[in-house]
Design an enzyme around this catalytic site. Sequence first.
Site, PDB file in Angstrom:
ATOM      1  N   ARG A  74       7.709  85.536 -69.201  1.00  0.00           N
ATOM      2  CA  ARG A  74       8.522  86.585 -69.101  1.00  0.00           C
ATOM      3  C   ARG A  74      10.416  86.016 -69.180  1.00  0.00           C
ATOM      4  NH1 ARG A  74      10.782  87.016 -63.719  1.00  0.00           N
ATOM      5  NH2 ARG A  74       9.474  85.807 -62.409  1.00  0.00           N
ATOM      6  N   ASP A 134      -4.142  87.797 -55.697  1.00  0.00           N
ATOM      7  CA  ASP A 134      -2.943  87.891 -54.833  1.00  0.00           C
ATOM      8  C   ASP A 134      -2.757  87.121 -53.818  1.00  0.00           C
ATOM      9  OD1 ASP A 134      -1.456  88.665 -57.496  1.00  0.00           O
ATOM     10  OD2 ASP A 134      -2.774  90.412 -56.467  1.00  0.00           O
ATOM     11  N   HIS A 156      -2.830  85.298 -59.917  1.00  0.00           N
ATOM     12  CA  HIS A 156      -1.680  86.190 -60.787  1.00  0.00           C
ATOM     13  C   HIS A 156      -0.894  85.174 -60.103  1.00  0.00           C
ATOM     14  CE1 HIS A 156      -3.095  90.118 -62.309  1.00  0.00           C
ATOM     15  NE2 HIS A 156      -3.597  89.917 -61.272  1.00  0.00           N
ATOM     16  N   GLU A 166      -9.450  99.859 -62.155  1.00  0.00           N
ATOM     17  CA  GLU A 166      -8.625  99.904 -61.012  1.00  0.00           C
ATOM     18  C   GLU A 166      -8.816 101.168 -60.131  1.00  0.00           C
ATOM     19  OE1 GLU A 166      -5.842  96.656 -59.829  1.00  0.00           O
ATOM     20  OE2 GLU A 166      -5.252  96.818 -61.138  1.00  0.00           O
TER      21      GLU A 166
HETATM   22  P1  IMP Z   1       2.733  87.609 -62.806  1.00  0.00           P
HETATM   23  O1  IMP Z   1       1.851  87.815 -63.780  1.00  0.00           O
HETATM   24  O2  IMP Z   1       2.551  85.628 -62.292  1.00  0.00           O
HETATM   25  O3  IMP Z   1       4.037  87.913 -62.885  1.00  0.00           O
HETATM   26  O4  IMP Z   1       2.234  87.868 -61.679  1.00  0.00           O
HETATM   27  C1  IMP Z   1       2.750  89.005 -61.069  1.00  0.00           C
HETATM   28  C2  IMP Z   1       2.267  90.480 -62.054  1.00  0.00           C
HETATM   29  O5  IMP Z   1       0.190  90.398 -61.803  1.00  0.00           O
HETATM   30  C3  IMP Z   1       2.051  91.579 -61.527  1.00  0.00           C
HETATM   31  O6  IMP Z   1       3.314  92.120 -62.095  1.00  0.00           O
HETATM   32  C4  IMP Z   1       1.062  92.653 -62.430  1.00  0.00           C
HETATM   33  O7  IMP Z   1       1.147  92.736 -63.712  1.00  0.00           O
HETATM   34  C5  IMP Z   1      -0.020  91.786 -62.070  1.00  0.00           C
HETATM   35  N1  IMP Z   1      -0.344  91.833 -60.725  1.00  0.00           N
HETATM   36  C6  IMP Z   1      -1.091  91.316 -59.859  1.00  0.00           C
HETATM   37  N2  IMP Z   1      -1.975  92.117 -58.938  1.00  0.00           N
HETATM   38  C7  IMP Z   1      -2.676  92.753 -59.283  1.00  0.00           C
HETATM   39  C8  IMP Z   1      -3.583  93.421 -59.445  1.00  0.00           C
HETATM   40  O8  IMP Z   1      -4.546  94.482 -58.773  1.00  0.00           O
HETATM   41  N3  IMP Z   1      -3.941  94.697 -60.620  1.00  0.00           N
HETATM   42  C9  IMP Z   1      -3.340  95.167 -61.535  1.00  0.00           C
HETATM   43  N4  IMP Z   1      -2.184  94.084 -62.096  1.00  0.00           N
HETATM   44  C10 IMP Z   1      -1.801  93.309 -61.148  1.00  0.00           C
HETATM   45 ZN    ZN Z   2      -5.409  91.098 -60.412  1.00  0.00          ZN
END
Ligand code: IMP
Ligand code: ZN
Length: 347
Positions: A105, A286, A18, A204
């Site tokens: 976003r 992450d 992510h 999860e």
């Molecule tokens: P982004 O999508 O680049 O903003 O990365 C962060 C987002 O990834 C978080 O707000 C979550 O929605 C998602 N995310 C990151 N790690 C996890 C996880 O372990 N489980 C579910 N969603 C995750």
């Molecule tokens: Zn993930």
Amino acid sequence: MSVQAFCRRLPKAELHAHLHGSISTNTMQKLINDVSHTVDKSERDVWSTVINKEGKRTLHECFAVFKMIHELVTSKEALSMVTGDVIREFADDGVCYLELRTTPRPLKGISKRGYVDTVVAVIQEASNHLELPVKLLLSIDRRQSLEEALDTVEMTAEYQQKGDGVVVGIDLSGDPTKGDATTFLPALRKAREAGLKVTLHVAEVPNVAETLSLLEFGPDRVGHGTCLHPAQGGSDELVKCFESKKIPLEVCLTSNVKCRTVQSYDVHHFRDWYERGHPMALCTDDKGVFSTSLSEEYCVAHSKLNMSQVELWKLSLSTVDYTFVTDDLKRQLRHKWQDCKQNYFQQ
Ligand code: IMP
Ligand code: ZN
């Protein structure tokens, strides 16, 4: 060669990262410095403490960290900077193929599409000087509505049709304790009809009915798959369904243990699925939030799960099969893996 050196030199493909969760402490510190003139010191100190916290966090605390990171990445410039840093850090870690995923976003002055344009532009720029193919998945967050999810799918299909080959599919993620993922099945079906690849965060936390519906949909890959087995709150039917469909599993060892959805490496589901010969890829999830790297994940598989160097090599090479790319690029990647093997491992 030490295991650390071996894992660092091993060519690796990252399939589950992510974007905002992958931001390193260094980059986070740059973001905090950038807002130093608008935010008072006590708030900056709270951010620094949260970011630098090592060790375990509950799932709830992890999502609080994502919220905080989103509060720091509010402009197009910040998004460009973090995307560039994340790609460079994966390249420096010996990653030879990278699939990033991110939830579009709106930011200051830019729409969701502006957000995707920004990330795609940084990926294209990186391809001019790094020998690292980078692909992008757009994420649907479980807290969103079906309408938002449908918009994400439509946007993903538009980018795919542009033909620059960067945007390849859809991810479903977000706080697994919130919402009902089956709400999004109409959007996921649309994604598949549009020829997009689909990967889903699945099981999860225990949720047999939701997990069964998601597996029956037949995603191209799934992330985590922690609670499939009856002993982890799943069911025999889930195990049977997952095994028979042979859906490749994105395994995130450190992430699972640090956010405590798995109690320890000894009881991690990786070993069981590995012994069943199930297709799997080691991934970071992450790397910033969990202070890890893809090399580190391979080291953990060696030290905590008794994977030999030969097994790690085979696991890394097999990951290429599950990438969301053309057969031609897969062939090129396999050649790269074989070249590395000759250069590094037969001396
Ligand atoms: P982004 O999508 O680049 O903003 O990365 C962060 C987002 O990834 C978080 O707000 C979550 O929605 C998602 N995310 C990151 N790690 C996890 C996880 O372990 N489980 C579910 N969603 C995750
Ligand atoms: Zn993930």
